[in-house]
Structures are given as structure tokens and as C-alpha cells.
Motif scaffolding. Structure first.
Motif, PDB file in Angstrom:
ATOM      1  N   VAL A   2      61.274 -39.449 -13.427  1.00 21.51           N
ATOM      2  CA  VAL A   2      62.539 -38.869 -13.858  1.00 21.51           C
ATOM      3  C   VAL A   2      62.164 -38.131 -15.465  1.00 21.51           C
ATOM      4  O   VAL A   2      62.735 -37.061 -15.754  1.00 21.51           O
ATOM      5  CB  VAL A   2      63.565 -39.693 -14.022  1.00 21.51           C
ATOM      6  N   SER A   5      60.292 -34.890 -15.289  1.00 21.81           N
ATOM      7  CA  SER A   5      61.212 -33.803 -14.699  1.00 21.81           C
ATOM      8  C   SER A   5      61.832 -32.996 -15.877  1.00 21.81           C
ATOM      9  O   SER A   5      62.229 -32.046 -15.836  1.00 21.81           O
ATOM     10  CB  SER A   5      62.163 -34.535 -13.749  1.00 21.81           C
ATOM     11  N   TYR A  73      69.280 -32.768 -17.956  1.00 23.10           N
ATOM     12  CA  TYR A  73      69.732 -33.780 -17.247  1.00 23.10           C
ATOM     13  C   TYR A  73      71.376 -33.542 -17.081  1.00 23.10           C
ATOM     14  O   TYR A  73      71.963 -33.834 -15.979  1.00 23.10           O
ATOM     15  CB  TYR A  73      69.845 -35.148 -17.949  1.00 23.10           C
ATOM     16  N   LEU A  89      67.060 -36.014  -7.973  1.00 22.29           N
ATOM     17  CA  LEU A  89      67.421 -36.791  -9.108  1.00 22.29           C
ATOM     18  C   LEU A  89      68.931 -37.394  -9.267  1.00 22.29           C
ATOM     19  O   LEU A  89      68.989 -38.658  -9.564  1.00 22.29           O
ATOM     20  CB  LEU A  89      66.907 -36.182 -10.372  1.00 22.29           C
ATOM     21  N   SER A  95      67.079 -43.013  -9.138  1.00 24.96           N
ATOM     22  CA  SER A  95      66.869 -42.044 -10.337  1.00 24.96           C
ATOM     23  C   SER A  95      68.034 -41.616 -11.091  1.00 24.96           C
ATOM     24  O   SER A  95      67.919 -41.241 -12.214  1.00 24.96           O
ATOM     25  CB  SER A  95      65.885 -40.712  -9.879  1.00 24.96           C
ATOM     26  N   VAL A  99      68.916 -40.211 -15.078  1.00 20.61           N
ATOM     27  CA  VAL A  99      69.537 -38.885 -15.354  1.00 20.61           C
ATOM     28  C   VAL A  99      70.773 -39.211 -16.264  1.00 20.61           C
ATOM     29  O   VAL A  99      70.839 -38.547 -17.115  1.00 20.61           O
ATOM     30  CB  VAL A  99      69.973 -38.178 -13.923  1.00 20.61           C
TER      31      VAL A  99
END
Length: 142
Positions: A2, A5, A73, A89, A95, A99
Motif C-alpha cells: 500500500v 502504491s 490516497y 486499495l 488495505s 489508505v
């Protein structure tokens, strides 16, 4: 993953890389319903000629595309994530908690991202005939 990302906070993606979730997604939805509807419409317009022009691309982070920050996010939470991996996500309970955390706390994101990058660096780099360095990510070396 996460935290890694979060690298999507900068850079761009070619339209062909996410066209399968943007056009003709299903019988009931033209685009992946994870997209905020107006965002999907804007993407479809921006990428309309991607089959004729494979270089068409859009920013990964439409709010702060040239700044490494935690706005990615917030985008993901609002349906403004570009890729399927961005969408999952928020939809996956495992996840989503991260986030939420990284959206609220930029320093937590920065720290987690740095730790994750440090871990990745320990895996080694493939070199010679076992590796590949691309001058352009969308093209294979000849």
C-alpha cells in the motif's frame, strides 16, 4: 504494498494500460464502477484516441501530479484512482486501513514508503542477460 502504491502520486500512465476498465467494462457499466463517474467520463475523453495514438497518457494523480505527497490516497478514497490496483486499495478491507492512515498522515506515508523502498533494495538488481533497463517503460529494448 500500500505504501509502495503511493508512488502513483507522481508520473503518468498510458491509456492503453487501463483501457479495459475504462471502456466496455461490463454489460451494465461502461467503466469500472470504482471510478468516480465524472472522472471516468473525463478519462474516456482524454483517452478517446488511444488506439490510434498509443502514447496518449494521463497523470496518475490528477490533484497534485508533480508533487510527491499523500494526496494519492485521498484520490483513491474518492474514486479518482487511475489503475485497477488503485481501486482495490480502497475496496479491500486489508488495505483500506492503510489508505485511511496515509490519507490522514503524510509523515506516516513517507515513513512507510521509505521503509518499503529500503526493503526492496535488499532484493538485488538483475544485471547482464538476467536484467533489463528500459529507456522507455512502454517499449521493450531491441
Amino acid at each position: 504494498m500500500v505504501a509502495l502504491s503511493g508512488a502513483h502520486t507522481i508520473g503518468f500512465s498510458h491509456c492503453k494500460e487501463f483501457s479495459s476498465i475504462l471502456y466496455n467494462y461490463s454489460r451494465t457499466s461502461e467503466s469500472d464502477p470504482s471510478y468516480y463517474p465524472e472522472f471516468a467520463k473525463t478519462l474516456r475523453n482524454a483517452c478517446a484516441d488511444y488506439q490510434k495514438n498509443p502514447t496518449l497518457s494521463v497523470f496518475n494523480d490528477v490533484i497534485t501530479p508533480n508533487k510527491f505527497d499523500n494526496k494519492y490516497y485521498d484520490n483513491v478514497k474518492k474514486g479518482l484512482g487511475l489503475l485497477s490496483s488503485d481501486h482495490v486499495l480502497s475496496s479491500d478491507l486489508r488495505s483500506r486501513v492503510y489508505v485511511e492512515k496515509y490519507a490522514k498522515d503524510q509523515n506516516a506515508f513517507f515513513e512507510a514508503f521509505a521503509r518499503a523502498m529500503e526493503k526492496l533494495s535488499g532484493y538485488g538488481v538483475k544485471t547482464g542477460r538476467y536484467g533489463e533497463v528500459r529507456r522507455r517503460c512502454d517499449e521493450f529494448n531491441n
